[in-house]
Write a protein that holds these residues in place. Structure first.
Motif, PDB file in Angstrom:
ATOM      1  N   UNK A 130       3.733   7.303-101.525  1.00 18.60           N
ATOM      2  CA  UNK A 130       2.958   6.877-100.169  1.00 18.60           C
ATOM      3  C   UNK A 130       3.473   6.540 -98.832  1.00 18.60           C
ATOM      4  N   UNK A 131       3.133   5.752 -98.143  1.00 22.10           N
ATOM      5  CA  UNK A 131       3.839   5.786 -96.794  1.00 22.10           C
ATOM      6  C   UNK A 131       2.703   4.559 -95.973  1.00 22.10           C
ATOM      7  N   UNK A 132       3.786   3.388 -95.170  1.00 25.36           N
ATOM      8  CA  UNK A 132       3.289   2.422 -94.690  1.00 25.36           C
ATOM      9  C   UNK A 132       3.633   2.762 -93.640  1.00 25.36           C
ATOM     10  N   UNK A 146       7.903   2.615 -94.418  1.00 28.18           N
ATOM     11  CA  UNK A 146       8.098   2.064 -95.482  1.00 28.18           C
ATOM     12  C   UNK A 146       7.429   3.754 -96.621  1.00 28.18           C
ATOM     13  N   UNK A 147       8.435   3.968 -97.177  1.00 31.24           N
ATOM     14  CA  UNK A 147       8.070   5.112 -98.376  1.00 31.24           C
ATOM     15  C   UNK A 147       7.860   5.330 -99.360  1.00 31.24           C
ATOM     16  N   UNK A 148       7.439   6.058-100.260  1.00 26.03           N
ATOM     17  CA  UNK A 148       7.709   5.985-101.558  1.00 26.03           C
ATOM     18  C   UNK A 148       7.110   6.939-102.171  1.00 26.03           C
ATOM     19  N   UNK A 191       4.876  -1.022-102.299  1.00 25.18           N
ATOM     20  CA  UNK A 191       4.584  -0.179-102.676  1.00 25.18           C
ATOM     21  C   UNK A 191       4.404   0.590-103.701  1.00 25.18           C
ATOM     22  N   UNK A 192       5.668   0.074-104.785  1.00 28.39           N
ATOM     23  CA  UNK A 192       6.035  -0.072-105.830  1.00 28.39           C
ATOM     24  C   UNK A 192       4.169  -0.935-107.153  1.00 28.39           C
ATOM     25  N   UNK A 209      12.684   4.770-105.478  1.00 25.41           N
ATOM     26  CA  UNK A 209      12.971   3.485-104.756  1.00 25.41           C
ATOM     27  C   UNK A 209      12.060   3.573-103.539  1.00 25.41           C
ATOM     28  N   UNK A 210      11.562   2.312-103.466  1.00 26.75           N
ATOM     29  CA  UNK A 210      10.851   2.644-101.585  1.00 26.75           C
ATOM     30  C   UNK A 210      12.414   2.596-100.743  1.00 26.75           C
ATOM     31  N   UNK A 211      11.375   3.346 -99.479  1.00 31.67           N
ATOM     32  CA  UNK A 211      12.414   3.600 -98.656  1.00 31.67           C
ATOM     33  C   UNK A 211      12.108   3.250 -97.201  1.00 31.67           C
TER      34      UNK A 211
END
Ligand code: ZN
Length: 265
Positions: A104-106, A131-133, A174-175, A207-209
């Motif tokens: 998933x990304x934003x 953001x990315x996960x 994202x989590x 963990x989200x990046x």
């Protein structure tokens, strides 16, 4: 254009690649920069001169024969390797039959995407994600494609590049999005496990990046530069995000012009 994650709290580092030349772009922020297309295009695969670029950087013969230019790369669920019709089975073994990640990304809101595991975090930087996960790991590109098809029922796989470039992107949990989607897609995912084996579709506990870009000022209105329409692109460089250069005179997507011979001044 190469993009690397920044060290510590630094934003991503951008390098313009032209032949053997390398130009670090971050130090050019706030300064005048000009790019002029010489009207030459060289295929990024074979180097042959081509009048037109196909699939962002290839000559026509490469576009028609390389596996990496086949439609199954964009729609991996249509992989036809097992039908014996892959354009380059050896290439596929090295690129498609490798661990892939569903993430998933934003970038301009929530999106789903897939990539070869080794392409992270470059893939996210290319898209201008903030953001990315990573959520799933699978054994092949085709499996990633099937998983993405499930997620696409719930979430987009596209970036609104105008919103991405305007910097109008709200932070997401994202989590929580992952947990919501996994719960909703439970039966679809168990269907994939039945088809490909219980271990094939693996949940990741990552963990989200967070990703940061060197941008002095976001444009309020988006105007696009295009070498095909005007070979001279110049202005004060205000930012770098995704594969875009942001000038005070407009933006340019350099990915679109891969293989174009450009003079920098
Ligand atoms: Zn070629």
């Amino acid at each position: 254009m190469a993009i690397e994650p920044g060290q510590g709290s630094e934003p991503a580092r951008y390098t313009l690649r032209a032949g053997e030349h390398r130009l670090a772009l971050n130090p050019r922020l706030g300064q005048p920069l000009g790019l002029t297309w010489t009207s030459a295009i060289a295929c990024t695969h074979c180097g042959r001169a081509t009048k037109k670029s196909f699939a962002q950087g290839y000559c026509y013969p490469c576009f028609k024969t390389l596996a990496q230019c086949d439609t199954c790369i964009v729609k991996p669920e249509t992989c036809h390797f097992f039908a014996g019709t892959c354009r380059e089975p050896q290439w596929a073994e090295q690129h498609c039959f490798q661990p892939h990640v569903v993430y998933l990304a934003n970038s301009s809101g929530l999106k789903v995407g897939i990539t070869r595991k080794s392409q992270l975090p470059t893939r996210w930087l290319d898209q201008g994600a903030v953001q990315a996960l990573p959520i799933l790991e699978v054994d092949t590109r085709q499996q990633a494609g099937f998983a993405e098809v499930l997620f696409k029922e719930q979430v987009s796989d596209r970036t609104n590049w105008r919103a991405m470039l305007k910097g109008e992107v709200e932070s997401l949990d994202l989590v929580a999005e992952r947990d919501r989607l996994l719960a909703r897609l439970e039966s679809g995912l168990s269907g994939l496990r039945e088809r490909f084996g219980a271990d094939a579709i693996r949940l990741l506990d990552a963990s989200p990046v967070e990703l940061d870009y060197p941008v002095l000022e976001y444009p309020r209105k988006i105007v696009s530069h295009n070498f095909d329409k005007s070979p001279d692109v110049a202005g004060t460089l205000l930012g770098l995000k995704g594969q875009y250069l942001i000038f005070d005179t407009g933006v340019i997507n350099l990915r679109k012009f891969t293989g174009y011979e450009v003079e920098v001044h």
